[in-house]
Enzyme design. Sequence first.
Site, PDB file in Angstrom:
ATOM      1  N   ASP A  29       4.904  10.460  12.063  1.00 50.46           N
ATOM      2  CA  ASP A  29       4.257   9.799  10.945  1.00 50.46           C
ATOM      3  C   ASP A  29       3.532  10.870  10.130  1.00 50.46           C
ATOM      4  OD1 ASP A  29       3.224   7.648   9.376  1.00 50.46           O
ATOM      5  OD2 ASP A  29       1.364   7.744  10.517  1.00 50.46           O
ATOM      6  N   ASP A  31       0.510  10.442   7.619  1.00 47.36           N
ATOM      7  CA  ASP A  31      -0.949  10.342   7.520  1.00 47.36           C
ATOM      8  C   ASP A  31      -1.564  10.072   8.891  1.00 47.36           C
ATOM      9  OD1 ASP A  31      -0.827  10.558   4.651  1.00 47.36           O
ATOM     10  OD2 ASP A  31      -0.108   8.494   4.645  1.00 47.36           O
ATOM     11  N   LYS A 128       8.411   0.738   8.692  1.00 48.95           N
ATOM     12  CA  LYS A 128       7.844   0.514  10.017  1.00 48.95           C
ATOM     13  C   LYS A 128       6.915  -0.700   9.953  1.00 48.95           C
ATOM     14  CE  LYS A 128       6.289   4.710   9.768  1.00 48.95           C
ATOM     15  NZ  LYS A 128       5.498   5.948  10.039  1.00 48.95           N
TER      16      LYS A 128
END
Length: 200
Positions: A29, A31, A128
């Site tokens: 991912d 962030d 997601k």
Amino acid sequence: MTLAPDIQQVTAFGSQPRRDSLRQAVFLDRDGVLIRDKHYLSAVAGIELLPGVIEALRALAPHFRLIMVTNQSGVARGLFSAARLAQIHDALLAQFAQQDVHLDALYCCPHHRDGTLASYTAACAWRKPQPGMLLHAIEKWALDPARCFMLGDQDSDMLAGQGAGMPSFMIGPEQAASKHAHARYADLGQAARAMLAHAG
């Protein structure tokens, strides 16, 4: 970075010959894992690499494909344009390259079913917690999901990894624990050490 004609935004950087035999990958991912979470980051100047990220990626690269998978609904919400998002990602990749770190691919979903821009308002199979981005990469490179890992800081990341059949690690402080995670690590460096031990 270009928007595909269906529902995903993808930048892929090809594979180097020496990596063709790799059947394991780390899905990252953006962030909260690679850069500090600025809540809808909308400017290149706001990019802030988290401590230890470069070292961790360097250690992982010989053993795993490195693939970033990120939801960016700020585009659908009209907070920033797809062009601005491309600038941010190009700048992030440039920062990595300056320190001899290279991702195998970057997958980005700019869609959201509650978006304000019609062209990006969709219930996207790549967003997601749906595993679409991960499944695409698994098929593209004939990856073995059991030897891959999903790293994120949200339940949606853990569920995406689960849906793709791979272990998922939560990155963040102790209170960030998730019932969907296989394990939790304070940062990418700790997670990298665990994954390298597994790969070995």
